[in-house]
Design a protein around this motif. Structure first.
Motif, PDB file in Angstrom:
ATOM      1  N   VAL A 125     -37.172  40.004 -13.993  1.00 41.88           N
ATOM      2  CA  VAL A 125     -35.875  39.445 -13.334  1.00 41.88           C
ATOM      3  C   VAL A 125     -36.017  38.028 -12.944  1.00 41.88           C
ATOM      4  N   VAL A 126     -37.375  37.792 -12.602  1.00 43.95           N
ATOM      5  CA  VAL A 126     -37.779  36.280 -12.251  1.00 43.95           C
ATOM      6  C   VAL A 126     -37.667  35.386 -13.408  1.00 43.95           C
ATOM      7  N   VAL A 127     -37.922  35.912 -14.671  1.00 40.27           N
ATOM      8  CA  VAL A 127     -37.893  35.354 -15.731  1.00 40.27           C
ATOM      9  C   VAL A 127     -36.284  34.848 -15.995  1.00 40.27           C
ATOM     10  N   LEU A 128     -35.470  35.775 -15.743  1.00 42.36           N
ATOM     11  CA  LEU A 128     -33.943  35.487 -15.760  1.00 42.36           C
ATOM     12  C   LEU A 128     -33.620  34.349 -15.242  1.00 42.36           C
ATOM     13  N   ALA A 129     -33.937  33.977 -13.802  1.00 41.39           N
ATOM     14  CA  ALA A 129     -33.757  32.991 -13.117  1.00 41.39           C
ATOM     15  C   ALA A 129     -34.363  31.583 -13.895  1.00 41.39           C
ATOM     16  N   LEU A 153     -24.595  30.253 -14.622  1.00 45.72           N
ATOM     17  CA  LEU A 153     -23.611  31.348 -14.454  1.00 45.72           C
ATOM     18  C   LEU A 153     -23.031  31.879 -15.640  1.00 45.72           C
ATOM     19  N   ILE A 154     -22.599  30.789 -16.511  1.00 48.15           N
ATOM     20  CA  ILE A 154     -21.935  31.031 -17.833  1.00 48.15           C
ATOM     21  C   ILE A 154     -22.753  31.850 -18.733  1.00 48.15           C
ATOM     22  N   LEU A 159     -24.449  36.742 -21.609  1.00 48.86           N
ATOM     23  CA  LEU A 159     -25.682  37.492 -22.267  1.00 48.86           C
ATOM     24  C   LEU A 159     -25.449  39.058 -21.367  1.00 48.86           C
ATOM     25  N   THR A 160     -24.804  38.982 -20.210  1.00 47.97           N
ATOM     26  CA  THR A 160     -24.710  40.427 -19.505  1.00 47.97           C
ATOM     27  C   THR A 160     -23.529  40.942 -20.131  1.00 47.97           C
ATOM     28  N   PHE A 370     -29.554  37.075 -10.283  1.00 49.88           N
ATOM     29  CA  PHE A 370     -28.421  36.018 -10.035  1.00 49.88           C
ATOM     30  C   PHE A 370     -28.966  35.431  -8.420  1.00 49.88           C
ATOM     31  N   VAL A 371     -29.588  36.453  -7.652  1.00 55.84           N
ATOM     32  CA  VAL A 371     -30.378  36.072  -6.492  1.00 55.84           C
ATOM     33  C   VAL A 371     -31.461  35.316  -6.618  1.00 55.84           C
TER      34      VAL A 371
END
Length: 493
Positions: A125-129, A153-154, A159-160, A370-371
């Motif tokens: 989840v941190v890697v996502l950011a 955001l895009i 990818l989501t 996102f957070v």
């Protein structure tokens, strides 16, 4: 023919029921579908070992260790090969979306599966950011009219949507992302070697052979200790090799996919990591200022006169970032799905739609992503720095758990379904214990490094909190079970 039983919850309820379609059960009944093709898994296996860190992080490793960084990559590569062999042994015998977390659950105890599963989810989840921000920076440099936060955001939304559509959509995106990475590094190595041996002259550095490996302070310009410093800088760029064992649970032939991925990990690391870094070091001196200024790969391409090297590398890095983001979301959601199936996460995480997609697990993971992106923009030096450091050593924790799990799972597999042991760890148990010693040494050595110390200590703090939660949860569950059993017994009497 006997089959290896799946892990069960208390009371014998299967945690992930099998069927002919998928080891994870039928779609619509809480199971995943076998939607990944062999070409998807092959490219996931090849591309999974190539992270964006290889392209953007290798310069710092070269600066810290000089040509000896090759030994750092080789040491970590050997460690990863051993870990992947152990994981492949278990995954080929029992493919599941929970991979090492599900195996730890069975071999070491519910607390282990719960803890390492949530820590791994937290890491991704941190890697996502991190990856969303890195991709947004490149895209903003191309189209400044769109702000960086909007680009983040895009890419997250696109990818989501791909992950929500179907597992085949994830596989198709990853097939092309990974394909671009693989082709790019392959071409780089070929062109670089031609230049090194004088078959592609274009600058003073072309045709230098191996001279640059020793002509600037020798092969060990910073001393032998720099090899270990280099290990700390490169170890985390290897994270992601294990993704194929999670993805194999959604393929039609997981045993073959895992065996193939495990057997090919040696040449993948040799070519993509050692091969490409060798080319960089052979083309230009390790202390050339352009390496840190432009990046190691751009500097190497510039040295042999490749036009627009910076722009080319930006495209490749963006592809690597998107690949990592795509796989990070997939991996986090599948780990959440597996935790939900085992009762270690909300039950909604384990529900799938008609296409076999765990929508709640995906959306929950991306919300936390996102957070984390918000934290990166709002409080980059405080809150987000804490998130980065507290997840920094999770990769090493995961590898340690895989080692200890394999020590016990080998006996379980041999006892219950020896024919499933189609992949075997070499020199068991000696190499397993040697790998445990190697990983433990890296963790201890990190405590002597200023940046590494924070990562280890904060990661240990978070790990301790998660373990305590798991132990408390297990204690409550057992007491609740005892009460239910007592009530039933009293009613019968």
């Amino acid at each position: 023919m006997a089959s290896l039983p799946t892990p069960t919850k208390e009371g014998g309820e299967p945690s992930e029921s099998g069927n002919p379609q998928s080891p994870n059960g039928p779609a619509g009944s809480g199971g995943l579908q076998a939607g990944l093709k062999n070409r998807h898994l092959s490219m996931i296996a090849i591309g999974g070992v190539i992270g964006a860190g290889l392209f953007v992080g290798s310069a710092s490793g070269i600066a810290a260790a000089g040509p000896a960084i090759l030994l750092s990559y080789a040491l970590v590569g050997v460690m990863v090969v051993f870990v992947m062999r152990m994981l492949g042994e278990m995954a080929a015998a029992q493919p599941t979306s929970g991979s090492f977390s599900a195996y730890a659950d069975r071999a070491l105890g519910r607390w282990a599966g719960f803890s390492i599963g949530w820590l791994y989810w937290f890491f991704w989840v941190v890697v996502l950011a991190v990856e969303a921000t890195a991709g947004a920076q490149i895209l903003e440099s191309w189209i400044p009219a769109v702000p960086q936060w909007a680009w983040a955001l895009i890419v997250m939304v696109v990818l989501t949507a791909a992950n929500l559509a179907s597992v085949a959509s994830y596989g198709e995106f990853e097939f092309w992302f990974a394909g671009i990475k693989v082709v790019a590094i392959g071409v780089f190595v070929i062109i670089g070697l031609l230049a090194v041996f004088g078959a592609l002259p274009g600058s003073d550095n072309a045709g230098s052979g191996f001279a640059h490996l020793t002509d600037t302070g020798g092969f060990l310009p910073k001393g032998p200790g720099a090899i270990l410093t280099g290990v700390l800088l490169v170890v985390f760029s290897f994270m992601g090799s294990e993704i194929v064992t999670l993805a194999a649970g959604e393929s039609s032939d997981p045993e073959r996919a895992v065996s193939k991925a495990t057997n090919s990990v040696i040449w993948r690391i040799a070519i993509f990591y050692l091969g490409s870094i060798f080319v960089v070091l052979a083309l230009i001196p390790w202390n050339d200022p352009s390496i840190e200024k432009d990046g190691s790969y751009v500097a190497a391409l510039n040295s042999i006169g490749i036009p627009h090297a910076g722009q080319i590398m930006d495209v490749i890095v963006l592809t690597a970032v998107l690949s990592c983001l795509n796989s990070g979301l997939y991996t986090a959601s599948r780990m959440a799905f597996s935790l939900g199936k085992r009762g270690d996460a909300p039950a909604s995480f384990a529900r799938t739609n008609a296409r076999g997609v765990p929508q709640v697990a995906i959306l929950s993971s991306v919300v936390f992503g996102f957070v984390a992106v918000f934290f990166n923009y709002q409080w980059p030096d405080t809150v987000f720095a804490f998130l980065l450091n507290s997840s920094g050593a999770v990769a090493l924790f995961v590898w340690l758990v895989i080692c200890f799990t394999q020590l016990k799972m080998r006996g379980i597999i041999l006892r219950e379904a020896p024919e499933k042991l189609v992949v075997r760890m070499w020199l068991f148990p000696y190499l397993t214990w040697a790998t445990i010693a190697m990983i433990s040494f890296v963790l201890v050595y990190m405590l002597t490094d200023d940046a590494g110390r924070d990562q280890v200590l904060l990661s240990l703090l978070v790990a301790a909190i998660v373990v305590v939660i798991s132990l408390v949860k297990e204690s409550v569950r057992k007491k609740s079970g005892d009460r239910v059993e007592g009530d039933v017994k009293g009613a019968v009497e």
